[in-house]
Each structure stands twice: as structure tokens, then as C-alpha cells.
Design an enzyme around this catalytic site. Sequence first.
Site, PDB file in Angstrom:
ATOM      1  N   CYS A   2       0.834  -1.191   0.000  1.00  0.00           N
ATOM      2  CA  CYS A   2       0.000   0.000   0.000  1.00  0.00           C
ATOM      3  C   CYS A   2       0.876   1.251   0.000  1.00  0.00           C
ATOM      4  O   CYS A   2       1.899   1.305   0.679  1.00  0.00           O
ATOM      5  CB  CYS A   2      -0.941   0.102   1.190  1.00  0.00           C
ATOM      6  N   ARG A  27       3.866  -0.254  -4.776  1.00  0.00           N
ATOM      7  CA  ARG A  27       3.594  -0.743  -3.423  1.00  0.00           C
ATOM      8  C   ARG A  27       2.276  -1.512  -3.329  1.00  0.00           C
ATOM      9  O   ARG A  27       1.954  -2.090  -2.294  1.00  0.00           O
ATOM     10  CB  ARG A  27       3.553   0.438  -2.442  1.00  0.00           C
ATOM     11  N   TRP A  74      -2.732  -2.781  -1.664  1.00  0.00           N
ATOM     12  CA  TRP A  74      -2.391  -4.202  -1.798  1.00  0.00           C
ATOM     13  C   TRP A  74      -3.183  -4.899  -0.693  1.00  0.00           C
ATOM     14  O   TRP A  74      -2.883  -4.738   0.487  1.00  0.00           O
ATOM     15  CB  TRP A  74      -0.889  -4.406  -1.606  1.00  0.00           C
ATOM     16  N   ASN A 100      -1.518   2.458   5.724  1.00  0.00           N
ATOM     17  CA  ASN A 100      -0.663   1.352   5.277  1.00  0.00           C
ATOM     18  C   ASN A 100      -0.200   0.609   6.523  1.00  0.00           C
ATOM     19  O   ASN A 100       0.299   1.236   7.453  1.00  0.00           O
ATOM     20  CB  ASN A 100       0.528   1.942   4.508  1.00  0.00           C
ATOM     21  N   GLY A 101      -0.398  -0.718   6.543  1.00  0.00           N
ATOM     22  CA  GLY A 101       0.005  -1.504   7.710  1.00  0.00           C
ATOM     23  C   GLY A 101      -1.132  -2.425   8.091  1.00  0.00           C
ATOM     24  O   GLY A 101      -2.045  -2.672   7.297  1.00  0.00           O
ATOM     25  N   LYS A 477      12.681 -15.238 -10.250  1.00  0.00           N
ATOM     26  CA  LYS A 477      12.305 -14.149 -11.161  1.00  0.00           C
ATOM     27  C   LYS A 477      11.310 -14.611 -12.204  1.00  0.00           C
ATOM     28  O   LYS A 477      10.356 -13.893 -12.499  1.00  0.00           O
ATOM     29  CB  LYS A 477      13.578 -13.602 -11.805  1.00  0.00           C
ATOM     30  N   GLU A 480       7.887 -15.069 -10.518  1.00  0.00           N
ATOM     31  CA  GLU A 480       7.221 -13.807 -10.177  1.00  0.00           C
ATOM     32  C   GLU A 480       6.591 -13.114 -11.369  1.00  0.00           C
ATOM     33  O   GLU A 480       5.474 -12.625 -11.286  1.00  0.00           O
ATOM     34  CB  GLU A 480       8.241 -12.821  -9.599  1.00  0.00           C
ATOM     35  N   HIS A 496      18.526 -36.687  -6.308  1.00  0.00           N
ATOM     36  CA  HIS A 496      17.858 -37.109  -5.067  1.00  0.00           C
ATOM     37  C   HIS A 496      16.360 -36.821  -5.093  1.00  0.00           C
ATOM     38  O   HIS A 496      15.716 -36.823  -4.045  1.00  0.00           O
ATOM     39  CB  HIS A 496      18.511 -36.419  -3.864  1.00  0.00           C
ATOM     40  N   LYS A 585       5.900  -4.428  -3.688  1.00  0.00           N
ATOM     41  CA  LYS A 585       7.353  -4.346  -3.560  1.00  0.00           C
ATOM     42  C   LYS A 585       7.851  -4.402  -2.115  1.00  0.00           C
ATOM     43  O   LYS A 585       8.735  -5.183  -1.805  1.00  0.00           O
ATOM     44  CB  LYS A 585       7.868  -3.078  -4.234  1.00  0.00           C
TER      45      LYS A 585
HETATM   46  C1  F6R Z   1      11.886 -10.586  -5.589  1.00  0.00           C
HETATM   47  C2  F6R Z   1      11.684  -9.537  -4.613  1.00  0.00           C
HETATM   48  C3  F6R Z   1      11.429  -9.934  -3.202  1.00  0.00           C
HETATM   49  C4  F6R Z   1      12.282  -9.052  -2.267  1.00  0.00           C
HETATM   50  C5  F6R Z   1      11.928  -9.347  -0.805  1.00  0.00           C
HETATM   51  C6  F6R Z   1      12.798  -8.558   0.141  1.00  0.00           C
HETATM   52  O1  F6R Z   1      12.051 -10.069  -6.867  1.00  0.00           O
HETATM   53  O2  F6R Z   1      11.700  -8.374  -4.932  1.00  0.00           O
HETATM   54  O3  F6R Z   1      11.681 -11.274  -2.988  1.00  0.00           O
HETATM   55  O4  F6R Z   1      13.619  -9.296  -2.528  1.00  0.00           O
HETATM   56  O5  F6R Z   1      10.585  -9.037  -0.577  1.00  0.00           O
HETATM   57  O6  F6R Z   1      12.642  -7.188  -0.035  1.00  0.00           O
HETATM   58  P1  F6R Z   1      13.702  -6.171   0.522  1.00  0.00           P
HETATM   59  O7  F6R Z   1      14.973  -6.395  -0.210  1.00  0.00           O
HETATM   60  O8  F6R Z   1      13.118  -4.816   0.271  1.00  0.00           O
HETATM   61  O9  F6R Z   1      13.855  -6.482   1.988  1.00  0.00           O
END
Ligand code: F6R
Length: 590
Positions: A2, A27, A74, A100-101, A477, A480, A496, A585
Site C-alpha cells: 500500500c 507498493r 495491496w 498502510n500496515g 524471477k 514472479e 535425489h 514491492k
Molecule cells: C523478488 C523480490 C522480493 C524481495 C523481498 C525482500 O524479486 O523483490 O523477494 O527481494 O521481498 O525485499 P527487501 O529487499 O526490500 O527487503
Amino acid sequence: MCGIAGYIGDKNTPEILVEMLKRLEYRGYDSAGIACISDNSVIVYKDRGVVSEVMDKPDRKQIHSKVGIAHTRWATHGEPSKSNAHPHVDCTGSFVVAHNGIIENYRDLKAELIDKGHRFESDTDTEVIPHLIEELYAGSFEEAFRNSLDKLRGSFAIAAISKNEPDRILIARKDSPLIVGLGDGENFIASDAPAVLPYTKKILILDDFDYGIVSKDQVILKDIQTGNEITRDIHEIQWDITRAEKEGYPHFMLKEIFEEPTAVEDAMKTLHDVEYVAKKLKKYQRIYFLGCGTASYAGLVGKYLLERFSIPSELVLSSEFRYSTVNTVDENCAIIAVSQSGETSDTLASVKAARNRGAYILSIVNVVGSSLTRVSDNVIYTHSGPEIAVASTKAYVGQLTSITLLSIYLAKELGRIQGDYLNEIIDDMHSLPDKIRQILSREDKIKELAEILSEKNIFLYIGRRLNYPTALEGALKIKEVSYVHAEAYPAGELKHGPIALLEAGVPVVAINPNDDLMEKMDSNIQEARSRNATIITVGENCKIETPVTDPMLSPILYIVPLHLFAYHMATSRGLNPDKPRNLAKSVTVE
Ligand code: F6R
């Protein structure tokens, strides 16, 4: 998770709020809303959808105002819908809140408020806040706001306005980021700096338990618990607005992959800080790398690098560390917390818990002034600039660079590396940006490969030792941004279990550096080839070719084509890699 925004000043607020929301959309983007005060009443305009879908409509453009708040969501509590979109109002339409939270005790609060006759319109936790303010209002908006905060448990960044006092926005923060952008005769509220950058470079960063009264000419900050006035330093944002723009690229993700050479250069500039921190780190008996997702893979590279110099360390995922490993931590431990945003809830909670047990905290962070930096003993900034695409790319390369530098300087402090070799590595690191540019110049080939494989439903990524994390990051990646199932395994583990997944045509991405394990890796590749898998090797003289480098630096180089591959997989499948479904993010909730 958010984004919230606010504006007070003489310009037309809704237009500014919509612009700010567009810059915060990374966000969260399942619904959006604005609330403004106009002609003594609160107007709320919100709906399900991304900001442009909701806001670029003629009736929204009819709203005119000089004060307002906004939100891009979000979903946590309640599905994405118009009624669950923020901002939320009280029963009288006098108080309106963007949040947000997570308000953890919202059920109890909601039940009490319903008993007192309040009517709720949404399933959100947030809606209790405007009703609490309404309930506690006795003539002063600020007093009711502060008394409401006192009743909230959980995390919050809040912006609130009232038609009773339209000359102010009230704000508060606990465990979710919030800044004020300082203008001339106008002020801005935002979850993050890119939102205010078109208007000002001067920001105040709120700390936990700060609340504020923001009017067009003044910002007063106070302590939630005591009500006493406090001061916070004014920070000057160092980067330019263009760094938060696409600059001609079709997506932020692609732009940020093309910034990976600069990410190495920028992280290398902190050599001085790294040397200083390495001297402190050497006295600790146990080192734990912490992080989530991509950041955790950077930490895993750190563990393998340190092991190369016979320095023991562990990578523990923050979401696990906080509930288990932390019990073993004491003052002999050093924590290296890795995070792009510096706001990740699990990482922050783990760090705070480890700190309470006496551990030394070093954080490797991109966002200057973020929460993690404020609970750390030392910080190494990666200085990768704003990362807007939800999937992390250049920040990972920056983290790897800082972690590689830290590992070799710690090895130097402990007498585990020869001076000549250290200098060689540093020289080699200086050549990495050009080597990355060479890889990027072959984007067409990677795009072609992604187009050929775009219909595949499963991928296997394998690597050994330092490049096992490369396999993990490559697989994450494509999961995602392409929604393709991808598994990453240490290559030696293939036989294994996961080898059972192989049949004709299943793509196996094998990361194959030119090191002492190359023959072992070759054997694992043969095992996959014998099952008619489609093998894509990454390394020198491989299908995805990379320039020659010291194997120690291979994770920094080898991830670049895999980031590009993931990007082109997404676009080949007609997906927008900047806004993957269900993701946001900064993960500021548990
Ligand atoms: C993957 C990605 C997430 C972040 C994770 C940690 O592409 O972006 O897996 O790496 O949420 O986020 P930070 O680095 O902001 O703590």
C-alpha cells in the site's frame, strides 16, 4: 504494501495526488482512491483497479480542492473492491483516513464501535480508525487522532483529514514508512521518496511513534506517547527524478536490468565504509545473514563467499529467524541484514529481536534513511537508486557487489586472503560493469530464447555453491513475472528427487562457471540431457555466454542474462513484468 499520499497547498490537490499515486503504485495496485475536502465536505473517489483505470475519468477530474489524501492498495483485510478501497470515512462523513500496515486488534475495536452504534462499510482493518476518531472527537481533531492512535496495535502509516479542520493533514507512523516532502507554501505526504520527487527534494522521515500536523506552511512533529514536540533532520534526496522514470524503456524492470552495470559501480563507491565495517565484524564468533526473497539469495552468496575463506556463517530467512534462530543469538553474534527497501517487516522484526539479545547489526540497504538503517549499528548503502519494478533486479546486483567487497575485506582482516589476490579481485570487480554491458548488448539472443521457451510450464534451475543462489534467483524471477513454475536446486541434489520431473523438452537452466566444480556440473548436465531435457547452460562458452571472470565474481555476472530472460519470458507471455499479480514491492506486513 500500500502506498499513501497527501497534499496541502494552493495547487489542485486531486491532480497532484493522482501523480503521486502513480509513483507509489509499485507498493500495491489492486485499488486506488483519493479523499479531498471541498466546500466544507469530504469527497471520496475510489474503486477497484490500478491508479490510471480508477482516476483518469472525467468525473474525477471535476473534483477541485486544496487538501487531500490518497491510497493505492495491496489487499490484506478484505478482497480488492470499491468498498474496501481506501480512504475510509466515519459515520458522519467528517473524518477520512488512508492507512498502510495492519491494525492487529481491529476485530475488538470494531465490535466495540459497532456496540456504540457505528456503521461499517468495508471488511478492512483500517476502517476502525476514522470511527475511533469520530468516537473520541470532542472539538480537537489532533486530540481525537492522537487518542485513537493510542488504541491501535500493529503497524501503521496514517494520513487523515477532517472537514472540521481543513487546514491540516494529520499523520502518524509505527512500523510502516512515511515521509513529508517540504515545499514552499505546500507540503506533501508519501510512503516513499519517488512520490514527492517531482515537487521537492527536501524530506522529513518520520520515526516510529511520531505523529504530525502538516499544514501548507508548517510541519509540526510530536511524540505519540508524550505529545511533546520533536525535531527530525531534513534529508536532501540525492538522486534525480529521471532515475524514477522509465526513460524510454517499455518497463521499469528492463530499465533497471540495464542499470545493473551502474549498480556495481555505485556499490563499489562504498569501499571505505566496507573496510571500516570489516574491522568491526572480525571480532564476532558467529555471523548470520538475514533477508527475504531475492535479498536472502544475496545473503546466501555471502555465506558461500565467507566459507571460501574458511569463515563460518549462516543465511537464515528473516521470517524463520525471528521465531527460532534468534533464541541462539547473543553478544558474540553479528547480523548482516540485507534489504533493498529497508522496510521488510520480517527482516526488521528479526533485527530488532537480535539487537535486544546483544547482537551487532550491520545492514546492507538501498533506501537511505529506511527503518532498517535506524536499528542498525552500521549500514553499507548499495546506492542502486530507486527500484520501481516490483521484482528486484539491479538491487540484487548492488547487494552482491557490497557483499563480495565485505567478504574479501573481512578475509583480509582475518588474514585469510593474500594482498595480491585481493587487489586482483578488486581490479576484476572494476571490470564487471563493462562485462555486464557486453551481456546486455546480446539482449536479442536472450529475447529469442525466451520467445522459443515461452510456452513451457516448468523450468528447473541448477547451480552449485556460489551459483546455487543464482539458480534460486533466476527461478524466483520467472515465477514472479511469468507465472511459470520454476524450481531451483543445488545441482548435486538433482538425482535425489527433482530428476523425476524431467522428460523430453523440460528446460533445465544450468549455471556453469569455469571453476573446480565444472566437471561435477557437467555430469549433472549429462544426467538431465540423458532424460531429453532442453539444456540451457550459462557461463563461458555456453549457450548463454558470459565474459571470463574470476569464479568468485560469477554470481554478479551470471544473474544478468537470467534477469533479462525472466523479463522477456513475461513479455512473450503478454504479461506486464512491472506489476506481477498478488505481489507488492515492500512487504511491510507479516
Ligand atoms: C523478488 C523480490 C522480493 C524481495 C523481498 C525482500 O524479486 O523483490 O523477494 O527481494 O521481498 O525485499 P527487501 O529487499 O526490500 O527487503
